[in-house]
Design an enzyme around this catalytic site. Sequence first.
Site, PDB file in Angstrom:
ATOM      1  N   PHE A 196       0.834  -1.196   0.000  1.00  0.00           N
ATOM      2  CA  PHE A 196       0.000   0.000   0.000  1.00  0.00           C
ATOM      3  C   PHE A 196       0.874   1.254   0.000  1.00  0.00           C
ATOM      4  CE2 PHE A 196      -2.642   3.013   2.598  1.00  0.00           C
ATOM      5  CZ  PHE A 196      -3.771   3.049   1.798  1.00  0.00           C
ATOM      6  N   SER A 244       3.189  -6.619   2.917  1.00  0.00           N
ATOM      7  CA  SER A 244       2.181  -5.722   3.475  1.00  0.00           C
ATOM      8  C   SER A 244       0.826  -5.928   2.788  1.00  0.00           C
ATOM      9  CB  SER A 244       2.673  -4.274   3.363  1.00  0.00           C
ATOM     10  OG  SER A 244       1.871  -3.403   4.114  1.00  0.00           O
ATOM     11  N   MET A 245       0.259  -4.920   2.114  1.00  0.00           N
ATOM     12  CA  MET A 245      -0.983  -5.155   1.380  1.00  0.00           C
ATOM     13  C   MET A 245      -0.760  -6.122   0.231  1.00  0.00           C
ATOM     14  SD  MET A 245      -3.702  -2.541  -0.432  1.00  0.00           S
ATOM     15  CE  MET A 245      -2.761  -2.289  -1.953  1.00  0.00           C
ATOM     16  N   ASP A 250       7.562  -3.607  13.936  1.00  0.00           N
ATOM     17  CA  ASP A 250       6.985  -3.120  12.676  1.00  0.00           C
ATOM     18  C   ASP A 250       6.144  -1.903  13.037  1.00  0.00           C
ATOM     19  OD1 ASP A 250       5.229  -2.675  10.475  1.00  0.00           O
ATOM     20  OD2 ASP A 250       5.356  -4.775   9.868  1.00  0.00           O
ATOM     21  N   HIS A 302       9.160  -2.762   8.839  1.00  0.00           N
ATOM     22  CA  HIS A 302       8.066  -3.202   7.976  1.00  0.00           C
ATOM     23  C   HIS A 302       8.519  -3.610   6.568  1.00  0.00           C
ATOM     24  CE1 HIS A 302       4.033  -3.710   6.570  1.00  0.00           C
ATOM     25  NE2 HIS A 302       4.197  -2.805   5.619  1.00  0.00           N
TER      26      HIS A 302
END
Length: 247
Positions: free
Chosen positions: A29, A97-98, A194, A224
């Site tokens: 994202f 992540s996304m 994170d 992250h």
Amino acid sequence: MAHEFDILPGAEPFIFEGGNTGILISHGFTGTTQSMRPLAEAFSQQGYSIYAPRLKGHGTHYEDMETSTYQDWIASVEEAYAWLMERCDKIFVAGLSMGGTLALYMAENHPEIRGIALINAAIEVPDMEGVMELQDVRFLDAIGSDIKKPGVTELAYDKTPVASVKEILPFMDLVKKNLSAIHCPTLLFVSPEDHVVPPGNSKFIYEHIASEEKDIVEMPDSYHVATLDHDQQRIIDGTLDFFRTYE
């Protein structure tokens, strides 16, 4: 008339044609394919066919992202998957992540996927939830480039569109509710520290997917964006072992 935004250098989608096992790779994202290129190049060197799409609205300008929906992001990944399906017998999906959320979505809807590798995947980000109440605010501070390694920067937007947060929240919820549909082998990488996605996401995913073959690997020296951080080689080695095991 809609504004046409140029793609940022380094944010382009990329394809490496290789053998009959394909790897679909998704960035996260507000991020770009730049965050996933080291993995893609390592996989390509081992003979895999690679497609890393640029998710719609990403890699251009945050005003471009503002008008894209989570259905658009799914469509970007589905298009890459269809390309790989035409050329490959077996397909794995990897995402950050996304991108991990999208990998989960694909596994929920394509049971033929051979396996998924998730890096700090997101299904619930409580810090974002208050955004649903925001009115008359278009942009928030950036969330990209959460990296421990000095001198390394993620190519990501310097603003986060409120409209886009209002897209990712229902998308994460949709994926979270359907985790039990996932049966394929799953490898999860998680950073204990994170600052974007709470590490508990990975534990929840691990506990709620129906996969019999699943494993969690901690990345103690990364934040992250672990694909660009100190544990990059750990991810590369672990995912390559995973692909070879389940090909």
